[in-house]
Write an enzyme that holds these catalytic residues in place. Structure first.
Site, short mmCIF file in Angstrom:
data_model
loop_
_atom_site.label_atom_id
_atom_site.label_comp_id
_atom_site.label_asym_id
_atom_site.label_seq_id
_atom_site.Cartn_x
_atom_site.Cartn_y
_atom_site.Cartn_z
N HIS A 104 0.83 -1.20 0.00
CA HIS A 104 0.00 0.00 0.00
C HIS A 104 0.86 1.25 0.00
O HIS A 104 1.97 1.25 0.53
CB HIS A 104 -0.93 0.02 1.23
CG HIS A 104 -0.21 -0.12 2.52
ND1 HIS A 104 0.19 -1.34 3.02
CD2 HIS A 104 0.20 0.81 3.42
CE1 HIS A 104 0.80 -1.16 4.18
NE2 HIS A 104 0.83 0.14 4.44
N HIS A 106 0.83 5.27 1.15
CA HIS A 106 0.19 6.29 1.99
C HIS A 106 0.19 7.62 1.24
O HIS A 106 1.22 8.02 0.70
CB HIS A 106 0.98 6.51 3.29
CG HIS A 106 1.01 5.33 4.21
ND1 HIS A 106 0.24 5.26 5.34
CD2 HIS A 106 1.74 4.19 4.18
CE1 HIS A 106 0.49 4.11 5.98
NE2 HIS A 106 1.40 3.45 5.30
P1 5GP Z 1 1.88 0.40 7.38
O1 5GP Z 1 2.46 0.76 8.71
O2 5GP Z 1 1.75 -1.08 7.18
O3 5GP Z 1 2.55 1.10 6.22
O4 5GP Z 1 0.44 1.05 7.38
C1 5GP Z 1 -0.73 0.35 7.64
C2 5GP Z 1 -1.80 1.39 7.78
O5 5GP Z 1 -3.06 0.73 7.72
C3 5GP Z 1 -1.76 2.15 9.10
O6 5GP Z 1 -1.65 3.54 8.82
C4 5GP Z 1 -3.09 1.81 9.76
O7 5GP Z 1 -3.67 2.89 10.44
C5 5GP Z 1 -3.94 1.36 8.59
N1 5GP Z 1 -4.94 0.37 8.93
C6 5GP Z 1 -4.75 -0.77 9.65
N2 5GP Z 1 -5.90 -1.46 9.76
C7 5GP Z 1 -6.83 -0.75 9.09
C8 5GP Z 1 -8.22 -0.95 8.86
O8 5GP Z 1 -8.83 -1.95 9.28
N3 5GP Z 1 -8.88 -0.01 8.13
C9 5GP Z 1 -8.23 1.10 7.63
N4 5GP Z 1 -8.98 1.97 6.93
N5 5GP Z 1 -6.92 1.32 7.83
C10 5GP Z 1 -6.24 0.41 8.56
#
Ligand code: 5GP
Ligand code: ZN
Length: 118
Positions: A104, A106
């Site tokens: 993903h 951001h």
């Molecule tokens: P990472 O740290 O893996 O780059 O980011 C994962 C992101 O996914 C985090 O910013 C977290 O807030 C978001 N996230 C985790 N679980 C969920 C969810 O169930 N729904 C949504 N909309 N975002 C999520």
């Protein structure tokens, strides 16, 4: 890695509609939705609908589709939030801050002096 949803993947469940989210953009292959724990208003995640763990599992074609979504989605987020800038960030592997192992990007709206350290 591949086309099938992963059983325990939160983002695969979001794609399927099994977990609710605020969808802001969608194509056949790409989904953008609001982050549930935004670091700034309008913080958005852009994902391939198919499951790939991170940048290095992502086929080039899927990468192109994700990248193609960034400008239209980013423009809409900036317009909706009134942000004057926007960061694009991708965390790959745990040590780089990746928590959800479905690739993903951001999109993080920025304002002068917002104090965010990304
Ligand atoms: P990472 O740290 O893996 O780059 O980011 C994962 C992101 O996914 C985090 O910013 C977290 O807030 C978001 N996230 C985790 N679980 C969920 C969810 O169930 N729904 C949504 N909309 N975002 C999520
Ligand atoms: Zn997944």
């Amino acid at each position: 890695v591949g086309i099938m949803p992963e059983a325990d993947c939160i983002f695969c469940k979001i794609v399927k509609g099994d977990i609710p989210c605020a969808r802001i953009y969608e194509t056949e292959h790409v989904l953008a939705f609001l982050d549930v724990a935004p670091v700034a208003p309008g913080h958005t995640l852009v994902i391939p609908k198919a499951h790939y763990a991170n940048l290095f599992d992502l086929p080039e074609e899927e990468g192109r589709r994700l990248f193609a979504a960034l400008a239209p989605v980013g423009r809409a987020i900036m317009a909706a939030t009134g942000a004057s800038g926007i960061n694009v960030q991708m965390n790959n592997y745990e040590s780089a801050g990746q928590v959800v192992f479905h690739a993903h990007l951001h999109l993080i709206p920025r304002r002068a002096g917002d104090g965010l350290a990304l």
